[in-house]
Design a protein around this motif. Structure first.
Motif, PDB file in Angstrom:
ATOM      1  N   TYR A   7     -22.959  68.848 -57.106  1.00  0.00           N
ATOM      2  CA  TYR A   7     -23.401  67.712 -57.916  1.00  0.00           C
ATOM      3  C   TYR A   7     -24.510  68.131 -58.864  1.00  0.00           C
ATOM      4  O   TYR A   7     -25.358  68.948 -58.525  1.00  0.00           O
ATOM      5  CB  TYR A   7     -23.939  66.574 -57.026  1.00  0.00           C
ATOM      6  CG  TYR A   7     -22.929  66.105 -56.014  1.00  0.00           C
ATOM      7  CD1 TYR A   7     -21.881  65.274 -56.390  1.00  0.00           C
ATOM      8  CD2 TYR A   7     -23.001  66.516 -54.690  1.00  0.00           C
ATOM      9  CE1 TYR A   7     -20.936  64.860 -55.468  1.00  0.00           C
ATOM     10  CE2 TYR A   7     -22.059  66.112 -53.762  1.00  0.00           C
ATOM     11  CZ  TYR A   7     -21.030  65.284 -54.162  1.00  0.00           C
ATOM     12  OH  TYR A   7     -20.084  64.890 -53.253  1.00  0.00           O
ATOM     13  N   ALA A   8     -24.482  67.535 -60.039  1.00  0.00           N
ATOM     14  CA  ALA A   8     -25.617  67.586 -60.952  1.00  0.00           C
ATOM     15  C   ALA A   8     -26.300  66.239 -60.797  1.00  0.00           C
ATOM     16  O   ALA A   8     -25.645  65.197 -60.839  1.00  0.00           O
ATOM     17  CB  ALA A   8     -25.147  67.777 -62.384  1.00  0.00           C
ATOM     18  N   VAL A   9     -27.596  66.245 -60.572  1.00  0.00           N
ATOM     19  CA  VAL A   9     -28.331  64.996 -60.422  1.00  0.00           C
ATOM     20  C   VAL A   9     -28.978  64.687 -61.770  1.00  0.00           C
ATOM     21  O   VAL A   9     -29.813  65.455 -62.261  1.00  0.00           O
ATOM     22  CB  VAL A   9     -29.398  65.095 -59.314  1.00  0.00           C
ATOM     23  CG1 VAL A   9     -30.131  63.772 -59.162  1.00  0.00           C
ATOM     24  CG2 VAL A   9     -28.749  65.508 -57.992  1.00  0.00           C
ATOM     25  N   MET A  10     -28.538  63.579 -62.366  1.00  0.00           N
ATOM     26  CA  MET A  10     -28.990  63.202 -63.689  1.00  0.00           C
ATOM     27  C   MET A  10     -30.096  62.151 -63.595  1.00  0.00           C
ATOM     28  O   MET A  10     -29.968  61.183 -62.852  1.00  0.00           O
ATOM     29  CB  MET A  10     -27.818  62.637 -64.492  1.00  0.00           C
ATOM     30  CG  MET A  10     -28.196  62.267 -65.916  1.00  0.00           C
ATOM     31  SD  MET A  10     -26.836  61.526 -66.818  1.00  0.00           S
ATOM     32  CE  MET A  10     -26.719  59.936 -66.008  1.00  0.00           C
ATOM     33  N   GLU A  11     -31.173  62.367 -64.346  1.00  0.00           N
ATOM     34  CA  GLU A  11     -32.222  61.359 -64.475  1.00  0.00           C
ATOM     35  C   GLU A  11     -31.812  60.374 -65.552  1.00  0.00           C
ATOM     36  O   GLU A  11     -31.314  60.764 -66.611  1.00  0.00           O
ATOM     37  CB  GLU A  11     -33.540  61.993 -64.922  1.00  0.00           C
ATOM     38  CG  GLU A  11     -34.311  62.669 -63.859  1.00  0.00           C
ATOM     39  CD  GLU A  11     -35.670  63.111 -64.374  1.00  0.00           C
ATOM     40  OE1 GLU A  11     -36.594  63.095 -63.561  1.00  0.00           O
ATOM     41  OE2 GLU A  11     -35.807  63.489 -65.551  1.00  0.00           O
ATOM     42  N   PHE A  12     -32.062  59.100 -65.279  1.00  0.00           N
ATOM     43  CA  PHE A  12     -31.710  58.055 -66.241  1.00  0.00           C
ATOM     44  C   PHE A  12     -32.653  56.887 -66.053  1.00  0.00           C
ATOM     45  O   PHE A  12     -32.927  56.481 -64.928  1.00  0.00           O
ATOM     46  CB  PHE A  12     -30.257  57.611 -66.011  1.00  0.00           C
ATOM     47  CG  PHE A  12     -29.815  56.446 -66.852  1.00  0.00           C
ATOM     48  CD1 PHE A  12     -29.633  56.585 -68.214  1.00  0.00           C
ATOM     49  CD2 PHE A  12     -29.595  55.216 -66.270  1.00  0.00           C
ATOM     50  CE1 PHE A  12     -29.214  55.513 -68.977  1.00  0.00           C
ATOM     51  CE2 PHE A  12     -29.174  54.143 -67.029  1.00  0.00           C
ATOM     52  CZ  PHE A  12     -28.980  54.293 -68.392  1.00  0.00           C
ATOM     53  N   GLY A  13     -33.158  56.366 -67.153  1.00  0.00           N
ATOM     54  CA  GLY A  13     -34.049  55.202 -67.085  1.00  0.00           C
ATOM     55  C   GLY A  13     -35.487  55.619 -66.938  1.00  0.00           C
ATOM     56  O   GLY A  13     -35.837  56.789 -66.958  1.00  0.00           O
ATOM     57  N   GLY A  14     -36.345  54.641 -66.796  1.00  0.00           N
ATOM     58  CA  GLY A  14     -37.762  54.900 -66.598  1.00  0.00           C
ATOM     59  C   GLY A  14     -38.443  55.402 -67.857  1.00  0.00           C
ATOM     60  O   GLY A  14     -37.871  55.433 -68.941  1.00  0.00           O
ATOM     61  N   PHE A  15     -39.696  55.800 -67.689  1.00  0.00           N
ATOM     62  CA  PHE A  15     -40.501  56.302 -68.794  1.00  0.00           C
ATOM     63  C   PHE A  15     -41.355  57.446 -68.277  1.00  0.00           C
ATOM     64  O   PHE A  15     -42.111  57.283 -67.317  1.00  0.00           O
ATOM     65  CB  PHE A  15     -41.387  55.183 -69.361  1.00  0.00           C
ATOM     66  CG  PHE A  15     -42.241  55.615 -70.510  1.00  0.00           C
ATOM     67  CD1 PHE A  15     -41.675  55.909 -71.740  1.00  0.00           C
ATOM     68  CD2 PHE A  15     -43.611  55.754 -70.360  1.00  0.00           C
ATOM     69  CE1 PHE A  15     -42.458  56.319 -72.807  1.00  0.00           C
ATOM     70  CE2 PHE A  15     -44.403  56.161 -71.417  1.00  0.00           C
ATOM     71  CZ  PHE A  15     -43.824  56.442 -72.648  1.00  0.00           C
ATOM     72  N   LEU A  16     -41.210  58.617 -68.888  1.00  0.00           N
ATOM     73  CA  LEU A  16     -41.956  59.816 -68.499  1.00  0.00           C
ATOM     74  C   LEU A  16     -41.815  60.134 -67.011  1.00  0.00           C
ATOM     75  O   LEU A  16     -42.757  60.516 -66.341  1.00  0.00           O
ATOM     76  CB  LEU A  16     -43.440  59.679 -68.866  1.00  0.00           C
ATOM     77  CG  LEU A  16     -43.742  59.538 -70.355  1.00  0.00           C
ATOM     78  CD1 LEU A  16     -45.239  59.318 -70.563  1.00  0.00           C
ATOM     79  CD2 LEU A  16     -43.278  60.746 -71.132  1.00  0.00           C
ATOM     80  N   GLY A  17     -40.602  59.904 -66.487  1.00  0.00           N
ATOM     81  CA  GLY A  17     -40.329  60.213 -65.091  1.00  0.00           C
ATOM     82  C   GLY A  17     -40.717  59.123 -64.118  1.00  0.00           C
ATOM     83  O   GLY A  17     -40.441  59.216 -62.936  1.00  0.00           O
ATOM     84  N   ILE A  18     -41.395  58.076 -64.600  1.00  0.00           N
ATOM     85  CA  ILE A  18     -41.812  56.977 -63.729  1.00  0.00           C
ATOM     86  C   ILE A  18     -40.739  55.902 -63.756  1.00  0.00           C
ATOM     87  O   ILE A  18     -40.315  55.457 -64.829  1.00  0.00           O
ATOM     88  CB  ILE A  18     -43.164  56.393 -64.180  1.00  0.00           C
ATOM     89  CG1 ILE A  18     -44.229  57.493 -64.123  1.00  0.00           C
ATOM     90  CG2 ILE A  18     -43.553  55.192 -63.333  1.00  0.00           C
ATOM     91  CD1 ILE A  18     -45.539  57.129 -64.778  1.00  0.00           C
ATOM     92  N   GLY A  19     -40.282  55.500 -62.591  1.00  0.00           N
ATOM     93  CA  GLY A  19     -39.229  54.491 -62.519  1.00  0.00           C
ATOM     94  C   GLY A  19     -37.858  55.037 -62.869  1.00  0.00           C
ATOM     95  O   GLY A  19     -36.937  54.294 -63.134  1.00  0.00           O
TER      96      GLY A  19
END
Length: 114
Positions: A45-57
């Motif tokens: 799996y590739a874990v994709m970051e989505f949403g939030g702001f600057l890694g927060i949320g």
């Protein structure tokens, strides 16, 4: 003897942070992590970051690795997923990483049709 590089092999630290786009060219997020099968050594799996702001949320979405195709024109990975599909996708926050056991992996694969 000179070492040559292969363009088919890449370091995980170069994959992390790479953009992920849908077929329409919309940026969905970036690769945060890779989940590797301990027995086979294959990326699952590739874990994709989505949403939030600057890694927060920011939520993290595990996507089956074989869904990602590298596109040199995008300088990133393209997946056959739109943002609406991600709304119901398996996800977690960075402080609640699940065990990637058989049940969790099965839920991810089932969601994406594998």
């Amino acid at each position: 003897m000179a070492l040559t590089s292969s363009h088919n092999v890449i370091s995980s630290d170069r994959v992390e942070g790479t953009g992920v786009y849908n077929a329409a060219g919309d940026k969905l997020g970036t690769i945060d992590d890779l989940m590797i099968d301990k027995l086979t050594g294959q990326v699952r799996y590739a874990v994709m970051e989505f949403g939030g702001f600057l890694g927060i949320g920011t939520d993290r979405y595990p996507i089956p690795w074989n869904m990602l195709k590298y596109d040199t024109a995008q300088d990133g990975y393209v997946v056959p997923i739109d943002k609406a599909v991600l709304e119901g996708a398996p996800r977690y926050t960075s402080d609640r990483v699940p065990d990637y056991d058989e049940n969790y992996s099965s839920a991810i694969n089932k969601y994406y049709g594998f």
